[in-house]
Design a protein around this motif. Sequence first.
Motif, PDB file in Angstrom:
ATOM      1  N   ALA A  93      -3.093   5.827   9.507  1.00  0.00           N
ATOM      2  CA  ALA A  93      -2.550   4.742   8.691  1.00  0.00           C
ATOM      3  C   ALA A  93      -1.873   5.326   7.462  1.00  0.00           C
ATOM      4  CB  ALA A  93      -3.679   3.809   8.259  1.00  0.00           C
ATOM      5  N   PRO A  94      -0.779   4.726   7.019  1.00  0.00           N
ATOM      6  CA  PRO A  94      -0.102   5.251   5.842  1.00  0.00           C
ATOM      7  C   PRO A  94      -0.999   5.178   4.617  1.00  0.00           C
ATOM      8  CG  PRO A  94       0.775   3.089   6.452  1.00  0.00           C
ATOM      9  CD  PRO A  94      -0.124   3.524   7.564  1.00  0.00           C
ATOM     10  N   SER A  95      -0.903   6.176   3.755  1.00  0.00           N
ATOM     11  CA  SER A  95      -1.690   6.168   2.532  1.00  0.00           C
ATOM     12  C   SER A  95      -1.195   5.063   1.615  1.00  0.00           C
ATOM     13  CB  SER A  95      -1.550   7.516   1.824  1.00  0.00           C
ATOM     14  OG  SER A  95      -0.222   7.668   1.335  1.00  0.00           O
ATOM     15  N   ARG A  96      -2.013   4.766   0.597  1.00  0.00           N
ATOM     16  CA  ARG A  96      -1.630   3.707  -0.350  1.00  0.00           C
ATOM     17  C   ARG A  96      -0.315   4.055  -1.048  1.00  0.00           C
ATOM     18  NH1 ARG A  96      -3.592  -0.638  -2.875  1.00  0.00           N
ATOM     19  NH2 ARG A  96      -2.968  -1.024  -5.027  1.00  0.00           N
ATOM     20  N   SER A  97      -0.159   5.336  -1.418  1.00  0.00           N
ATOM     21  CA  SER A  97       1.074   5.729  -2.102  1.00  0.00           C
ATOM     22  C   SER A  97       2.283   5.590  -1.177  1.00  0.00           C
ATOM     23  CB  SER A  97       0.962   7.169  -2.618  1.00  0.00           C
ATOM     24  OG  SER A  97       0.752   8.075  -1.547  1.00  0.00           O
ATOM     25  N   ASP A  98       2.077   5.921   0.126  1.00  0.00           N
ATOM     26  CA  ASP A  98       3.165   5.742   1.089  1.00  0.00           C
ATOM     27  C   ASP A  98       3.506   4.272   1.251  1.00  0.00           C
ATOM     28  OD1 ASP A  98       3.462   8.429   1.555  1.00  0.00           O
ATOM     29  OD2 ASP A  98       2.204   8.450   3.348  1.00  0.00           O
ATOM     30  N   ALA A  99       2.484   3.433   1.289  1.00  0.00           N
ATOM     31  CA  ALA A  99       2.710   1.997   1.456  1.00  0.00           C
ATOM     32  C   ALA A  99       3.488   1.427   0.267  1.00  0.00           C
ATOM     33  CB  ALA A  99       1.378   1.270   1.612  1.00  0.00           C
ATOM     34  N   VAL A 100       3.100   1.851  -0.938  1.00  0.00           N
ATOM     35  CA  VAL A 100       3.810   1.389  -2.139  1.00  0.00           C
ATOM     36  C   VAL A 100       5.266   1.863  -2.107  1.00  0.00           C
ATOM     37  CG1 VAL A 100       3.950   1.614  -4.649  1.00  0.00           C
ATOM     38  CG2 VAL A 100       1.738   1.230  -3.552  1.00  0.00           C
ATOM     39  N   ARG A 101       5.452   3.122  -1.722  1.00  0.00           N
ATOM     40  CA  ARG A 101       6.807   3.681  -1.637  1.00  0.00           C
ATOM     41  C   ARG A 101       7.639   2.933  -0.601  1.00  0.00           C
ATOM     42  NH1 ARG A 101       8.947   7.168   1.964  1.00  0.00           N
ATOM     43  NH2 ARG A 101      10.794   8.373   1.329  1.00  0.00           N
ATOM     44  N   ASN A 102       7.052   2.664   0.566  1.00  0.00           N
ATOM     45  CA  ASN A 102       7.796   1.960   1.613  1.00  0.00           C
ATOM     46  C   ASN A 102       8.157   0.540   1.193  1.00  0.00           C
ATOM     47  OD1 ASN A 102       7.805   4.110   3.381  1.00  0.00           O
ATOM     48  ND2 ASN A 102       5.995   3.433   4.520  1.00  0.00           N
ATOM     49  N   ARG A 103       7.243  -0.112   0.510  1.00  0.00           N
ATOM     50  CA  ARG A 103       7.538  -1.471   0.043  1.00  0.00           C
ATOM     51  C   ARG A 103       8.711  -1.455  -0.940  1.00  0.00           C
ATOM     52  NH1 ARG A 103       5.002  -6.519  -0.276  1.00  0.00           N
ATOM     53  NH2 ARG A 103       5.645  -7.749  -2.105  1.00  0.00           N
ATOM     54  N   ARG A 104       8.699  -0.484  -1.844  1.00  0.00           N
ATOM     55  CA  ARG A 104       9.791  -0.380  -2.819  1.00  0.00           C
ATOM     56  C   ARG A 104      11.112  -0.071  -2.125  1.00  0.00           C
ATOM     57  NH1 ARG A 104      10.294  -2.961  -6.789  1.00  0.00           N
ATOM     58  NH2 ARG A 104      12.295  -3.379  -5.833  1.00  0.00           N
ATOM     59  N   LEU A 105      11.078   0.828  -1.137  1.00  0.00           N
ATOM     60  CA  LEU A 105      12.287   1.141  -0.374  1.00  0.00           C
ATOM     61  C   LEU A 105      12.825  -0.102   0.330  1.00  0.00           C
ATOM     62  CD1 LEU A 105      11.340   4.570   1.272  1.00  0.00           C
ATOM     63  CD2 LEU A 105      13.157   4.188  -0.407  1.00  0.00           C
ATOM     64  N   LEU A 106      11.919  -0.882   0.909  1.00  0.00           N
ATOM     65  CA  LEU A 106      12.332  -2.091   1.618  1.00  0.00           C
ATOM     66  C   LEU A 106      12.934  -3.125   0.673  1.00  0.00           C
ATOM     67  CD1 LEU A 106       9.377  -2.522   4.130  1.00  0.00           C
ATOM     68  CD2 LEU A 106      11.801  -2.228   4.710  1.00  0.00           C
ATOM     69  N   LEU A 107      12.291  -3.325  -0.473  1.00  0.00           N
ATOM     70  CA  LEU A 107      12.811  -4.304  -1.435  1.00  0.00           C
ATOM     71  C   LEU A 107      14.179  -3.880  -1.956  1.00  0.00           C
ATOM     72  CD1 LEU A 107       9.564  -5.194  -3.409  1.00  0.00           C
ATOM     73  CD2 LEU A 107      10.889  -6.730  -1.943  1.00  0.00           C
ATOM     74  N   ASP A 108      14.334  -2.583  -2.241  1.00  0.00           N
ATOM     75  CA  ASP A 108      15.629  -2.099  -2.724  1.00  0.00           C
ATOM     76  C   ASP A 108      16.705  -2.244  -1.651  1.00  0.00           C
ATOM     77  OD1 ASP A 108      14.466  -1.470  -5.130  1.00  0.00           O
ATOM     78  OD2 ASP A 108      14.312   0.681  -4.734  1.00  0.00           O
ATOM     79  N   ALA A 109      16.354  -1.876  -0.413  1.00  0.00           N
ATOM     80  CA  ALA A 109      17.321  -1.974   0.685  1.00  0.00           C
ATOM     81  C   ALA A 109      17.670  -3.423   0.970  1.00  0.00           C
ATOM     82  CB  ALA A 109      16.753  -1.307   1.934  1.00  0.00           C
ATOM     83  N   ALA A 110      16.662  -4.295   0.952  1.00  0.00           N
ATOM     84  CA  ALA A 110      16.918  -5.716   1.216  1.00  0.00           C
ATOM     85  C   ALA A 110      17.774  -6.327   0.114  1.00  0.00           C
ATOM     86  CB  ALA A 110      15.597  -6.464   1.340  1.00  0.00           C
ATOM     87  N   ALA A 111      17.464  -5.992  -1.138  1.00  0.00           N
ATOM     88  CA  ALA A 111      18.264  -6.527  -2.242  1.00  0.00           C
ATOM     89  C   ALA A 111      19.725  -6.108  -2.103  1.00  0.00           C
ATOM     90  CB  ALA A 111      17.693  -6.039  -3.574  1.00  0.00           C
ATOM     91  N   LYS A 112      19.944  -4.851  -1.738  1.00  0.00           N
ATOM     92  CA  LYS A 112      21.304  -4.337  -1.593  1.00  0.00           C
ATOM     93  C   LYS A 112      22.036  -5.028  -0.445  1.00  0.00           C
ATOM     94  CE  LYS A 112      23.785   0.056  -0.923  1.00  0.00           C
ATOM     95  NZ  LYS A 112      24.507  -0.283   0.313  1.00  0.00           N
ATOM     96  N   THR A 113      21.396  -5.115   0.717  1.00  0.00           N
ATOM     97  CA  THR A 113      22.080  -5.690   1.877  1.00  0.00           C
ATOM     98  C   THR A 113      22.251  -7.202   1.746  1.00  0.00           C
ATOM     99  OG1 THR A 113      19.959  -5.730   3.053  1.00  0.00           O
ATOM    100  CG2 THR A 113      21.415  -3.878   3.492  1.00  0.00           C
ATOM    101  N   PHE A 114      21.237  -7.895   1.224  1.00  0.00           N
ATOM    102  CA  PHE A 114      21.384  -9.333   1.001  1.00  0.00           C
ATOM    103  C   PHE A 114      22.508  -9.609   0.001  1.00  0.00           C
ATOM    104  CE2 PHE A 114      16.679 -10.157   2.114  1.00  0.00           C
ATOM    105  CZ  PHE A 114      17.004 -10.546   3.410  1.00  0.00           C
ATOM    106  N   ALA A 115      22.537  -8.825  -1.083  1.00  0.00           N
ATOM    107  CA  ALA A 115      23.557  -9.042  -2.114  1.00  0.00           C
ATOM    108  C   ALA A 115      24.958  -8.832  -1.563  1.00  0.00           C
ATOM    109  CB  ALA A 115      23.310  -8.111  -3.304  1.00  0.00           C
ATOM    110  N   GLU A 116      25.123  -7.802  -0.730  1.00  0.00           N
ATOM    111  CA  GLU A 116      26.457  -7.460  -0.234  1.00  0.00           C
ATOM    112  C   GLU A 116      26.902  -8.338   0.935  1.00  0.00           C
ATOM    113  OE1 GLU A 116      26.069  -3.373   0.796  1.00  0.00           O
ATOM    114  OE2 GLU A 116      26.267  -2.665  -1.282  1.00  0.00           O
ATOM    115  N   ARG A 117      25.936  -8.716   1.808  1.00  0.00           N
ATOM    116  CA  ARG A 117      26.323  -9.333   3.066  1.00  0.00           C
ATOM    117  C   ARG A 117      25.721 -10.700   3.308  1.00  0.00           C
ATOM    118  NH1 ARG A 117      24.724  -4.778   7.091  1.00  0.00           N
ATOM    119  NH2 ARG A 117      25.393  -6.357   8.596  1.00  0.00           N
TER     120      ARG A 117
END
Length: 215
Positions: A8-32
């Motif tokens: 299972a991903p570590s807590r730090s990995d989970a936090v990092r992945n969540r941040r990556l997802l939010l940043d990627a989603a914000a970028k793609t939603f904003a643009e498209r």
Amino acid sequence: MTGTTPAAPSRSDAVRNRRLLLDAAAKTFAERGVEVSIAEIAQCAGVGKGTVFRHFSSKEELLASIMLGMLDELVDTATVLLTADDPGLALREFMTAGVEIFVRDRAFCEVIGRPSVQHPQVRDAIDRLCDVAEALTARARQQGIVRPDVTGTDVVLLLSGIQHTAAPLLSAEPQAWRRYLELALDGLTTSTGRKLPHPPPRHLPLTAPHLDHEH
């Protein structure tokens, strides 16, 4: 030979992945816009599609998280402006900040004013935004700076109206929205002696296009 279960991903990995997802989603939603797929968001974030659903049960939840960030940004801006010495300038700065967010984030504009998703946390954030916008507008009303029948909810609704008016021009003229912001501000501050012909809205409806788990 028996297979092994991936760790299972570590807590730090989970936090990092969540941040990556939010940043990627914000970028793609904003643009498209909100029609971008979960698979595309995952690819942009550099994670698997399954990782998205470990953090967000649906695209609705992911979009709600992005919306909450934008709404909190606006609420924080308005709250700071409540302490400004000039109520008229404070209202102007709030509206400028609001339209800038709408222009920057296409998804925000697509969600506000369309059927049919309701999210309790976003609903609460919209209510907080209307409350603080009303506090800003009330200060301006008390000083005679805006029409006596203008409300904070009117102001919040105008933010998206200004963006929609300028939208056909923005790809070629990114600052065109400022023209329509000035027209709206003139309408708010010019007293004609006539009352507006319809009562102000009691609530700002939150509606969004249908989103499912696969899109």
